[in-house]
Design an enzyme around this catalytic site. Structure first.
Site, PDB file in Angstrom:
ATOM      1  N   GLU A 182     -54.403 -26.355 -40.075  1.00  0.00           N
ATOM      2  CA  GLU A 182     -55.265 -26.349 -41.050  1.00  0.00           C
ATOM      3  C   GLU A 182     -56.332 -25.304 -41.009  1.00  0.00           C
ATOM      4  O   GLU A 182     -56.982 -25.115 -39.898  1.00  0.00           O
ATOM      5  CB  GLU A 182     -55.854 -27.706 -41.237  1.00  0.00           C
ATOM      6  N   LYS A 237     -55.190 -29.651 -50.670  1.00  0.00           N
ATOM      7  CA  LYS A 237     -55.331 -31.085 -50.004  1.00  0.00           C
ATOM      8  C   LYS A 237     -55.901 -32.025 -50.864  1.00  0.00           C
ATOM      9  O   LYS A 237     -56.910 -31.754 -51.369  1.00  0.00           O
ATOM     10  CB  LYS A 237     -56.198 -30.910 -48.876  1.00  0.00           C
ATOM     11  N   CYS A 275     -53.369 -32.505 -42.761  1.00  0.00           N
ATOM     12  CA  CYS A 275     -54.129 -33.293 -41.891  1.00  0.00           C
ATOM     13  C   CYS A 275     -54.438 -34.638 -42.517  1.00  0.00           C
ATOM     14  O   CYS A 275     -53.305 -35.460 -42.239  1.00  0.00           O
ATOM     15  CB  CYS A 275     -55.379 -32.514 -41.621  1.00  0.00           C
ATOM     16  N   VAL A 324     -59.114 -34.964 -35.829  1.00  0.00           N
ATOM     17  CA  VAL A 324     -59.972 -35.704 -34.910  1.00  0.00           C
ATOM     18  C   VAL A 324     -59.908 -37.101 -34.622  1.00  0.00           C
ATOM     19  O   VAL A 324     -60.295 -37.392 -33.542  1.00  0.00           O
ATOM     20  CB  VAL A 324     -61.380 -35.122 -35.358  1.00  0.00           C
TER      21      VAL A 324
HETATM   22  C1  ACM Z   1     -58.757 -33.515 -41.226  1.00  0.00           C
HETATM   23  O1  ACM Z   1     -58.466 -34.067 -42.209  1.00  0.00           O
HETATM   24  N1  ACM Z   1     -58.765 -32.253 -40.907  1.00  0.00           N
HETATM   25  C2  ACM Z   1     -59.220 -34.823 -40.111  1.00  0.00           C
END
Ligand code: ACM
Length: 277
Positions: free
Chosen positions: A38, A110, A148, A175
């Site tokens: 990402e 996203k 992510c 994370v």
């Molecule tokens: C994330 O979605 N970058 C934790």
């Protein structure tokens, strides 16, 4: 087919430097599909809206997509990579671009924004998308894309698999610690290959530091990690698999993973989505 991913530590806002670094790290990689993290060339934890705006770029006419097009044309690989997109509508999105060797591109924005991403990005408005891709020897396959935090929502991988994804490319800047052990389950419950390309390193805003957890992983449709990286290493992982093996979802003589779904009983039993929040 052979798939590869890159795990590395991008430098904050140094798009040109990160692109050069990725080009060097990928030198000699021989793959049909390459998945990058990402926001791989911009960095992640934007310190201000101005910082985010300074690196947001249009697709396909921005420097990151153009460089990906060069890499795809030169190598014959299809690339999936995350970048901050400046949309035609003036909004910024946390996006992933699919770049084929012929230069054509597709975009995923996203859907599930994580934490401070909500300060600079609009929620994705294109839904979950599955794209046609081809290996270098001409085998067609279907490529789903998520980014992510989408992993936390099983509906994301499910939507992609139900649309026929053979492989899910999952560009990440993880994370939270739970994703690496969850992706084998996403692969298993959908019988699909998943490729999670994560970053390493840290980024800070003021006195708050995010540590990116590495542990990039490629999972088989049986839910086994078939290539995995450590927490802190720069790594290129590769794995070979038959993309069409994902399609064999007959579990027993009388059970099909998707055929046995019962959407008519997957209801909220009178509750609304928000009632239990
Ligand atoms: C994330 O979605 N970058 C934790």
């Amino acid at each position: 087919m052979t798939a590869a991913l890159l795990q590395f530590d991008p430098a904050y806002l140094d798009v040109a430097g990160n692109l050069d670094r990725v080009e060097a790290l990928l030198d000699g990689v021989d793959a049909d599909l390459v998945v990058l993290p990402e926001l791989f060339a911009s960095g992640y934890f934007f310190r201000s809206l101005d910082d985010a705006a300074s690196v947001a770029e249009p697709i396909p006419d921005g420097p990151t997509t153009q460089r990906l097009q060069q890499w795809a044309a030169a190598s014959g690989a299809t690339f999936v990579a995350g970048l901050p997109e400046l949309g035609d509508d003036g909004e910024r999105y946390n996006s992933a671009v699919v770049v084929r060797p012929d230069g054509s591109t597709e975009t995923y924005r996203k859907v599930h924004l994580f934490y401070r991403e909500k300060d600079w990005a609009a929620p994705g408005d294109l839904g979950f998308r599955v794209f046609d891709a081809t290996t270098r020897d001409g085998t067609p396959y279907r490529l789903g894309v998520m980014i992510c935090f989408d992993w936390y929502f099983p509906e994301a991988a499910r939507s992609l698999a139900l649309q026929g994804a053979d492989v899910i490319a999952h560009s990440s800047n993880l994370v939270r610690k739970d994703c690496p052990r969850s992706m084998p389950i996403r692969a298993l419950e959908n019988h699909v290959v998943t490729i999670t390309a994560n970053r390493i390193g840290t980024e800070s805003v003021g006195d708050e530091t995010l540590t990116f957890i590495g542990q990039s992983v490629i999972c088989s449709p049986e839910g086994h990690p078939i290539a995995s990286a450590g927490r802190e290493e720069t790594a290129v992982l590769t794995a070979e698999f038959d993309p069409h093996a994902s399609r064999e979802r007959q579990l027993t003589a009388t059970n099909h993973l998707f055929g046995d779904r019962r959407p008519e009983v997957y209801t909220l039993g009178g509750y609304s989505e928000t009632q239990r929040l």
